[in-house]
Write an enzyme that holds these catalytic residues in place. Structure first.
Site, short mmCIF file in Angstrom:
data_model
loop_
_atom_site.label_atom_id
_atom_site.label_comp_id
_atom_site.label_asym_id
_atom_site.label_seq_id
_atom_site.Cartn_x
_atom_site.Cartn_y
_atom_site.Cartn_z
N SER A 64 0.83 -1.20 0.00
CA SER A 64 0.00 0.00 0.00
C SER A 64 0.87 1.25 0.00
CB SER A 64 -0.91 0.03 1.23
OG SER A 64 -1.77 -1.08 1.25
N1 SAH Z 1 -0.79 -4.64 4.08
C1 SAH Z 1 -0.17 -5.00 2.82
C2 SAH Z 1 -1.13 -4.73 1.67
C3 SAH Z 1 -1.03 -5.78 0.66
S1 SAH Z 1 -2.28 -5.72 -0.61
C4 SAH Z 1 1.15 -4.30 2.62
O1 SAH Z 1 1.39 -3.28 3.28
O2 SAH Z 1 1.97 -4.76 1.82
C5 SAH Z 1 -3.57 -6.70 0.09
C6 SAH Z 1 -3.20 -8.09 0.51
O3 SAH Z 1 -4.42 -8.73 0.92
C7 SAH Z 1 -2.62 -8.96 -0.59
O4 SAH Z 1 -1.41 -9.51 -0.15
C8 SAH Z 1 -3.67 -10.04 -0.80
O5 SAH Z 1 -3.14 -11.31 -1.17
C9 SAH Z 1 -4.34 -10.09 0.56
N2 SAH Z 1 -5.69 -10.64 0.58
C10 SAH Z 1 -6.68 -10.51 -0.34
N3 SAH Z 1 -7.78 -11.19 0.05
C11 SAH Z 1 -7.49 -11.76 1.27
C12 SAH Z 1 -8.21 -12.59 2.18
N4 SAH Z 1 -9.46 -12.99 1.96
N5 SAH Z 1 -7.57 -12.99 3.30
C13 SAH Z 1 -6.30 -12.62 3.57
N6 SAH Z 1 -5.56 -11.84 2.73
C14 SAH Z 1 -6.14 -11.41 1.60
#
Ligand code: SAH
Length: 213
Positions: A64
């Protein structure tokens, strides 16, 4: 895995940018000042790591934007030792911010590749969440509930009921809601059945998907 004076300088500049954009929580700003974001990215993006931008992290996902991380972290109103559930561990950068703010962090990721990558990276950086889990965040983590706050870092089509159930009374749930564009939504739990809802502007996230992968 080097963190240099140049990186520190770039982080200080990033913190200034976040302050200009309205972030005021000193615990959030301090954490961002300390965490080597360039080590959470593929090295080809290293030169851009301290721009206020999202970047690809593999498995079609993104780390993000720092402003988004700061905005969501500020909304949680974290106190030391708070139990925080994060849905979407991804690169682990948001996890690291919450850990440095003094929270006991429980985080769930549905992509096995990212789960493994981040589980090995965080300890190398001296960051120790309470629990990293490979699973479907729609279900939350019932065995560790209740939580003082819950943060969802992917765009959700609706608020998963298990997450509402796993929030303490007085607790805060921050979740971006919507399909193409998401409205940052804050729910504060008032009692067993009532939640106060606040809508806090538009953001863009990768989607919250069902089941693990
Ligand atoms: N907090 C992270 C944001 C990553 S983007 C950072 O700072 O890097 C969002 C993430 O949510 C992705 O890695 C994706 O694989 C995960 N995601 C999507 N759906 C999900 C679910 N149902 N349960 C757990 N993770 C999920």
């Amino acid at each position: 895995m080097k963190d240099t004076a140049k990186h520190q300088g770039l982080r200080n500049q990033l913190v200034n940018v976040l302050q200009q954009k309205g972030i005021t929580d000193v615990n959030v700003l301090d954490a961002i000042k300390k965490i080597p974001r360039h080590l959470f990215l593929n090295s080809s993006f290293e030169d851009y790591a301290y721009q206020d931008k999202a970047f690809p992290i593999g498995a079609g996902q993104t780390i993000s934007q720092p402003y988004t991380v700061a905005f969501q972290s500020q909304l949680l109103e974290i106190k030391k030792e708070h139990k925080v559930l994060e849905i979407g561990t991804g690169s682990g950068y948001q996890t690291a911010v919450l850990c440095l703010m003094g929270a006991k962090v429980f985080s769930v990721e549905r992509q096995n590749e990212l789960f493994k990558q981040t589980s090995s990276l965080l300890p190398k950086l001296g960051i120790r969440p309470k629990h990293l889990s490979f699973g479907d965040g729609y279900k939350g983590l019932p065995s560790y509930a209740p939580f003082d706050s819950i943060i969802v870092t992917a765009g959700a089509p609706f608020i998963p009921k298990p997450l509402m159930a796993q929030l303490k009374i007085g607790g805060r749930l921050v979740i971006p809601l919507g399909d193409d564009v998401q409205i940052m939504t804050l729910l504060i739990r008032k009692n067993e059945t009532q939640f106060e809802k606040h809508e806090l502007g538009e953001f863009r996230f990768v989607p919250l998907l069902e089941d693990k992968n």
